[in-house]
Design a protein around this motif. Structure first.
Motif, mmCIF file in Angstrom:
data_model
loop_
_atom_site.group_PDB
_atom_site.id
_atom_site.type_symbol
_atom_site.label_atom_id
_atom_site.label_comp_id
_atom_site.label_asym_id
_atom_site.label_seq_id
_atom_site.Cartn_x
_atom_site.Cartn_y
_atom_site.Cartn_z
ATOM 1 N N ALA A 56 0.844 -1.195 0.000
ATOM 2 C CA ALA A 56 0.000 0.000 0.000
ATOM 3 C C ALA A 56 0.876 1.240 0.000
ATOM 4 C CB ALA A 56 -0.944 -0.024 1.186
ATOM 5 N N CYS A 57 0.355 2.289 0.619
ATOM 6 C CA CYS A 57 0.990 3.602 0.579
ATOM 7 C C CYS A 57 2.477 3.553 0.922
ATOM 8 C CB CYS A 57 0.317 4.554 1.552
ATOM 9 S SG CYS A 57 -1.279 4.081 2.165
ATOM 10 N N CYS A 58 2.832 2.784 1.948
ATOM 11 C CA CYS A 58 4.205 2.776 2.407
ATOM 12 C C CYS A 58 5.163 2.332 1.320
ATOM 13 C CB CYS A 58 4.340 1.853 3.602
ATOM 14 S SG CYS A 58 3.700 2.576 5.095
ATOM 15 N N GLY B 260 3.077 -1.717 4.013
ATOM 16 C CA GLY B 260 1.682 -1.451 3.729
ATOM 17 C C GLY B 260 0.730 -2.289 4.548
ATOM 18 N N THR B 261 -0.533 -2.105 4.257
ATOM 19 C CA THR B 261 -1.579 -2.769 5.027
ATOM 20 C C THR B 261 -1.707 -4.218 4.582
ATOM 21 O OG1 THR B 261 -2.704 -0.684 4.685
ATOM 22 C CG2 THR B 261 -3.880 -2.373 5.899
ATOM 23 N N GLY C 15 6.039 0.592 8.428
ATOM 24 C CA GLY C 15 4.797 1.355 8.520
ATOM 25 C C GLY C 15 3.879 0.849 9.616
ATOM 26 N N SER C 16 3.066 1.749 10.101
ATOM 27 C CA SER C 16 2.184 1.392 11.210
ATOM 28 C C SER C 16 1.264 0.242 10.861
ATOM 29 C CB SER C 16 1.314 2.590 11.589
ATOM 30 O OG SER C 16 2.105 3.695 11.831
ATOM 31 N N CYS C 17 0.800 0.235 9.626
ATOM 32 C CA CYS C 17 -0.127 -0.824 9.240
ATOM 33 C C CYS C 17 0.542 -2.182 9.364
ATOM 34 C CB CYS C 17 -0.576 -0.640 7.803
ATOM 35 S SG CYS C 17 -1.827 0.595 7.625
ATOM 36 N N PHE D 269 -6.419 1.239 10.699
ATOM 37 C CA PHE D 269 -7.508 0.425 10.164
ATOM 38 C C PHE D 269 -7.858 -0.711 11.112
ATOM 39 C CE2 PHE D 269 -5.223 2.208 6.561
ATOM 40 C CZ PHE D 269 -6.241 2.940 5.991
ATOM 41 N N GLY E 157 5.238 4.654 11.747
ATOM 42 C CA GLY E 157 5.087 5.852 10.927
ATOM 43 C C GLY E 157 4.027 5.600 9.886
ATOM 44 N N CYS E 158 3.379 6.656 9.472
ATOM 45 C CA CYS E 158 2.266 6.461 8.552
ATOM 46 C C CYS E 158 2.303 7.509 7.468
ATOM 47 C CB CYS E 158 0.952 6.510 9.302
ATOM 48 S SG CYS E 158 -0.483 6.186 8.292
ATOM 49 N N PRO E 159 3.094 7.375 6.457
ATOM 50 C CA PRO E 159 4.136 6.389 6.265
ATOM 51 C C PRO E 159 5.424 6.847 6.944
ATOM 52 C CG PRO E 159 4.040 7.819 4.373
ATOM 53 C CD PRO E 159 2.974 8.274 5.317
ATOM 54 N N ARG F 215 -5.517 7.990 2.482
ATOM 55 C CA ARG F 215 -4.951 6.668 2.245
ATOM 56 C C ARG F 215 -5.715 5.891 1.195
ATOM 57 N NH1 ARG F 215 -4.018 9.259 6.734
ATOM 58 N NH2 ARG F 215 -2.044 8.858 7.776
HETATM 59 S S1 SF4 Z 1 1.053 2.897 7.666
HETATM 60 FE FE1 SF4 Z 1 -0.078 4.594 6.733
HETATM 61 S S2 SF4 Z 1 1.039 5.036 4.856
HETATM 62 FE FE2 SF4 Z 1 1.640 2.999 5.518
HETATM 63 S S3 SF4 Z 1 0.277 1.572 4.485
HETATM 64 FE FE3 SF4 Z 1 -0.624 2.042 6.456
HETATM 65 S S4 SF4 Z 1 -2.010 3.740 6.042
HETATM 66 FE FE4 SF4 Z 1 -0.605 3.611 4.329
#
Ligand code: SF4
Lengths: 162, 164, 389
Positions: free
Chosen positions: A34-36, A72-73, A99-101, A108, A129-131, C64
């Protein structure tokens, strides 16, 4: 023509040598969820340049990589694939939860998100961190290298049967 | 011109229209489920209407009310740029006629609505779950489904599926 | 003679699918007979989670979705809630929003350009594109404090005011950027290999694109004039002079050309906005709904209490339903919010542009070669975070 033997020999233990070698050739698996993952791409680009730490060879195939970077998630639908990919990697292998996810599920808290990859595979380094900033990938890598340095043969088998 | 359209809709479907409202600059037609397909077909193909783009299709769950589910269609006409929302409250059963033959976009959107709400679309070519895995039980966007899922406090276990 | 089709599986962990997309391809030799995308590997339940938060809190989920494009997502959500709560946004805030969204569009398109070119074997472009993308992200980071997930827009305005340093940085960038676009174009536009890989590939006709609900550059490359910024102007887009580039053939190459033109147009919009940015407040005057200024919160106890009350307790808009959309880099991103009069959204529906664009993928690639799949996926510019939500 005397060869200066003394200055050209290093005495070390196998363990140290192996760990030293492993430490500077951690090949990550390009594996974005995902985003990360975007920040991980930046970590490979010129501004951050993870190649300085011997980690530039991002491999698309799990069989050639030693580091799984879960960026990512992780969803419940994806979890079986991640587990399989992890199992396909050859020993020795390490995992960074980026990443936090990946660490905890992040923001989430929902019906389809696995609350942290450590529920399905063992994790060596967690990066919150996000991200996280791309630089934190370097921190994680250095932490991992420290960890690899201290490993003993008993902990991490040199040769493993498949 | 846009009110002309509305007049024509009322003229053709007057008895099937439960309500027409306009709020915050958005027009909504609430249609009865018996005629929803006919109305949408009319909106899509009639020369004057030509709502040729289905911008969005989604469900809403009014738990506790009867009938419970509502399906919302958001249409746009490429010719005059008019947006129109059509809503339909389902009858007792959670079933409604598909519109995937009118707009191709409805194909995936209806699958998603089925996945999330369990609303079945009659005559849909391929009504399967789209976002969740096939063995997921329940329909998460229903109001009686908890956001964390039912087994949140249990540790998660992966089932490795066989190679396809 | 009996023949069977071969089925191959691409993804979900495949570098060229830009995330966790999985494609099942049925092949006759090298020709694709049938393609079935499988999605949902990143389904995080955002629509459900949105219903469990107050209106202000739900904002963070929007970044996100399409994570290359946090600011436009914020904006689309804020527009919907502002419509719901009947808030008028001051001009200055609208201009700041426009500048940031267009910067974000540039960053998103550059990411697309780099990765799309990389997929087709043109690696140099990646480094060129990332060089400028980093500059844009630096500007965004300077003002919002984050690179990818800024959550900077607020219901009723933006989180903080811009300063002269920001204006200077943006002006510098805007002056230099057209030259950079020329650079990318010299690498690709007339490049024989590039054209061989993209011209006539992944075609979709006008009528089909509309029927599939395709929006954004993919739709415009098929020659349909539809841009939310022009068709349903929001946030003062009617003040700016720009045009909407259109393609003719609806193939991968036209999508490339459209996006390159869009980069130039975005640059034009930014330079107009930064010149004409008006003085005034950057937040609407609606104390019941809008969060107080951050500086006040840290110095004034009354503001702190208000912040706490609005962010945690939320506000109660009237019972209504609204739809608001913006032109995101991928297409029309809309939010359909149903309010039941409580402090949480009753229905938090996201209209995802990539979802519908991707649904047209099988139509585009059937009958083509396997290698063209990569080109076509790249040209649609999907982001899985938004498709799966
Ligand atoms: S930690 Fe934040 S940036 Fe990384 S995948 Fe999760 S929602 Fe996206």
């Amino acid at each position: 023509m005397g060869v200066d033997i003394e200055r050209n020999i290093v005495v070390t233990s196998i363990e140290k040598l192996v760990n030293w070698g492993r430490k500077y050739s951690v090949w990550p698996l390009t594996f974005g969820l995902a985003c990360c993952a975007l920040e991980f791409i930046v970590a490979g680009s010129a501004t951050i340049d993870m190649a300085r730490f011997g980690s530039e060879v991002a491999r698309p195939s799990p069989r050639q990589a030693d580091l799984m970077l879960v960026a990512g998630t992780l969803t419940k639908k994806m979890a079986p694939m991640v587990k399989r990919i992890y199992e396909q990697m050859a020993e020795p292998k390490w995992v960074i939860a980026f990443g936090s996810c990946a660490c905890t599920g992040g923001i989430f808290k929902s019906y389809n998100v696995v609350q942290g990859v450590d529920q399905i595979i063992p994790v060596d380094v967690y990066v919150p961190g996000c991200p996280p900033r791309p630089e934190s990938f370097l921190t994680a890598l250095i932490k991992l290298q420290e960890k690899i340095e201290k490993e003993t043969v008993k902990e991490r088998k040199l040769i493993t049967a498949p | 011109m846009i009110s002309d359209k509305l007049d024509k809709i009322i003229k053709n479907f007057g008895t099937y229209i439960a309500a027409i409202k306009e709020e915050k600059g958005e027009r909504t037609i609430l249609v009865k489920p018996e005629a929803h397909k006919e109305l949408l077909r009319f909106l899509r193909y009639d020369e004057e209407m030509s709502y040729d783009m289905l911008i969005d299709l989604c469900g809403v769950d009014y738990l506790g009310e009867n009938p419970r589910f509502e399906v919302v269609y958001l249409l746009r006409s490429m010719r005059d740029g008019d947006r129109l929302r059509v809503k339909v409250r389902l009858n007792g059963e959670d079933e409604i006629e598909t519109v995937s033959d009118l707009w191709r976009a409805a194909d995936w959107l209806e699958r998603e609505t089925y996945d999330m709400f369990g609303i079945r679309f009659r005559n849909h070519p391929d009504l399967r779950r789209i976002l969740l895995s096939d063995d997921f039980s329940g329909h998460p966007l229903r109001k009686d489904f908890p956001a964390e899922g039912f087994d949140f406090d249990k540790p998660f276990e992966v089932k490795l599926e066989e190679e396809i | 003679m009996e023949t069977t089709f071969m089925t191959i599986n691409m993804g979900p962990q495949h570098p060229a699918t830009h995330g966790v997309l999985r494609l099942l391809l049925e092949l006759d030799g090298e020709t694709i007979v049938k393609a079935t995308p499988h999605i949902g590997y990143l389904h995080r339940g955002v629509e459900k989670l949105g219903e469990t938060r107050t209106y202000h809190q739900a904002l963070v989920f929007t970044d996100r979705l399409d994570y290359t494009n946090g600011l436009s997502n914020n904006l689309a959500y804020c527009l919907a809630i502002e419509k719901l709560a009947d808030i008028e946004i001051p001009k200055r805030a609208q201009y700041i929003r426009v500048i940031l969204c267009e910067l974000q569009r540039i960053a998103a398109h550059l990411l697309w350009l780099g990765t799309h070119a990389l997929d087709l074997g043109a690696m140099t472009v990646l480094f060129y594109a990332f060089r400028e993308r980093e500059k844009v992200l630096d500007i965004i980071e300077y003002i919002t404090g984050a690179r990818l997930t800024p959550s900077f827009m607020r219901i009723g305005g933006v989180a903080r005011d811009v300063d002269s340093e920001f204006v200077k940085k943006v002006k510098e960038f805007v002056n230099e950027f057209p030259k950079r676009i020329d650079e990318y174009e010299t690498l690709l536009t007339e490049n024989i290999i590039w054209k061989k890989r993209t011209v006539g590939i992944g075609v979709i006709s006008k009528e089909e694109a509309i029927s599939y609900g395709v929006t954004g550059p993919v739709l415009r490359a098929s020659g349909v004039y539809y841009d939310v910024r022009k068709a349903h102007p929001y946030s003062s887009y009617e003040d700016f002079d720009f045009f909407v580039p259109l393609g003719k053939n609806g193939d991968v190459y036209d999508r490339y050309l459209v996006r390159m033109q869009e980069l130039r147009q975005s640059n034009r919009i930014i330079s107009q906005a930064i010149e004409g940015i008006p003085e005034g407040p950057f937040k609407a005057n609606a104390p019941q709904v809008v969060l107080p200024e951050k500086d006040d919160v840290q110095t004034d106890i009354a503001a702190l209490i208000r912040q706490f009350k609005i962010a945690q307790g939320g506000f109660r808009p009237e019972k209504a339903e609204v739809y608001a959309s913006v032109e995101a880099p991928k297409g029309e991103l809309g939010f359909y919010i149903v309010s039941d009069g409580s402090e949480k959204p009753f229905r938090f529906r996201i209209r995802p542009p990539s979802f519908l664009n991707l649904s047209a993928l099988p139509r585009m690639i059937e009958g083509q070669m396997v290698a063209d799949v990569i080109a076509t996926i790249g040209s649609i510019d999907i982001v899985l975070g938004e498709i799966d939500r």
